[in-house]
Design an enzyme around this catalytic site. Sequence first.
Site, PDB file in Angstrom:
ATOM      1  N   SER A   1      -1.519  17.643 -16.204  1.00  0.00           N
ATOM      2  CA  SER A   1      -2.829  18.293 -16.252  1.00  0.00           C
ATOM      3  C   SER A   1      -3.530  17.145 -16.236  1.00  0.00           C
ATOM      4  CB  SER A   1      -2.704  19.271 -17.347  1.00  0.00           C
ATOM      5  OG  SER A   1      -3.722  19.945 -17.251  1.00  0.00           O
TER       6      SER A   1
ATOM      7  N   HIS B   1       0.641  27.190 -15.287  1.00  0.00           N
ATOM      8  CA  HIS B   1       0.071  25.818 -15.729  1.00  0.00           C
ATOM      9  C   HIS B   1       1.197  25.234 -16.692  1.00  0.00           C
ATOM     10  CE1 HIS B   1      -2.660  22.752 -15.808  1.00  0.00           C
ATOM     11  NE2 HIS B   1      -2.786  22.655 -16.989  1.00  0.00           N
TER      12      HIS B   1
HETATM   13  C1  GTR Z   1      -8.141  22.381 -18.869  1.00  0.00           C
HETATM   14  C2  GTR Z   1      -8.906  21.672 -18.461  1.00  0.00           C
HETATM   15  C3  GTR Z   1      -8.078  21.037 -17.048  1.00  0.00           C
HETATM   16  C4  GTR Z   1      -6.638  20.325 -17.616  1.00  0.00           C
HETATM   17  C5  GTR Z   1      -6.068  21.395 -18.654  1.00  0.00           C
HETATM   18  C6  GTR Z   1      -5.050  20.400 -19.290  1.00  0.00           C
HETATM   19  O1  GTR Z   1      -8.769  23.161 -19.910  1.00  0.00           O
HETATM   20  O2  GTR Z   1     -10.037  22.392 -17.494  1.00  0.00           O
HETATM   21  O3  GTR Z   1      -8.792  20.156 -16.110  1.00  0.00           O
HETATM   22  O4  GTR Z   1      -7.146  19.064 -17.790  1.00  0.00           O
HETATM   23  O5  GTR Z   1      -7.053  21.592 -19.569  1.00  0.00           O
HETATM   24  O6  GTR Z   1      -5.215  19.358 -19.581  1.00  0.00           O
HETATM   25  O7  GTR Z   1      -4.249  21.407 -19.828  1.00  0.00           O
END
Ligand code: GTR
Length: 380
Positions: free
Chosen positions: A219, A360
């Site tokens: 991420s 995610h």
């Molecule tokens: C979210 C963000 C993403 C990603 C994510 C993370 O809130 O929108 O770009 O970086 O966090 O790092 O888990």
Amino acid sequence: LLTLSDGTRVTTVRQWERRRRPELLALLADQEYGRTPHERIKVKHETVAVNPAALGGRATSQQVRFTFSGCGRTVEALLLVYVPNDRQGRVPVIVGYNYNGNQTTTLEEDVLPSPSLRWMDYSETAQARGYQQSRWDYEEAIGRGYAVATMCYNDIYPDKPSLRDESVAALFSDYDAEGVAPDEWQALGVWAWGSSRIADYLVRQSWVDRHGLALLGHSRQGKAALWAGAQDKRFAVVISNDSGCGGAALSKRAFGETVARITHSFPHWFCTNFNAYADREELLPFDQHALISLMAPRHVYVASAEDDAWADPHGEFLATGYADAVYALYGMEGLGTKQMPPVHQPIMHDSGYHIRTGKHDVTAYDWQCYLDFCDRHLKR
Ligand code: GTR
């Protein structure tokens, strides 16, 4: 990708390396991630704990305190390393930041909490021992002959705009607490710099195969990993897990998270020049495939998750595929297709890509693929 800013077509590795690659690196620094200072600040390393019987006797864990200093201040970070006990000679290392502290990556009682915890307002649960252990498949990596080195990313730059003064950035001589210059590095740039400092330490260890460093980031750390790998050629493999906007995903698709959303939610990540592309992605003089292509002729692997539309899986796939043009210059094999593969059918060439089911996250399946990719490219 292969046209210089003066319109000249790039057809050779020499032109790529001498002209286009530096041009793209400079554009990415000026317009997206900020400049990485040339200044070298002091770093001290102290081994604070060694456990030769970690992971049920299969590994030796080492915990190393990094003390960064400059401008009369210091910042502390703690590196946790697992080294396989069953090894002949030097081993490759998977390097990556964790989110909530080293103690959340494992249930092992002797793993110390990361120093930056004091800045972050995590709940008891979120900072608990083993809370994110599913993201760190130490057992599997060790079993396959890899060491793993991790540090909490907040140790390098605590992830809040208000904590800039506590970050490593504040140790540099041109730091100005009152404001940031338009092309000044912010958190992503500082995190990327920190990965290189972990590499500095690792390449000096007698057990490390210095040609076997793989940098893995999830991420926001997938974004930082790509930027670190673009700048630091010691990372032989760079792995971006669900990195999305500002990482592997093409910005100009503006699908899922956009430049406007990300620069608004996280004003402290990119250089402030990047804000100008909010809702005006078409004006960007590059897209994220340029970042990915800077890994060539080293190896890059991008992964997406089916339920992670926010990170734009299709955009991550396309960007990885567009970097094929640079691999081709080297006579190497990129993804070789514009057709997105089905879930759980990884493409593993000189670059690689997979999409898996689920959300995610970093899963055991992701680790399997990353280790398979590393086996291909790091094991000699
Ligand atoms: C979210 C963000 C993403 C990603 C994510 C993370 O809130 O929108 O770009 O970086 O966090 O790092 O888990």
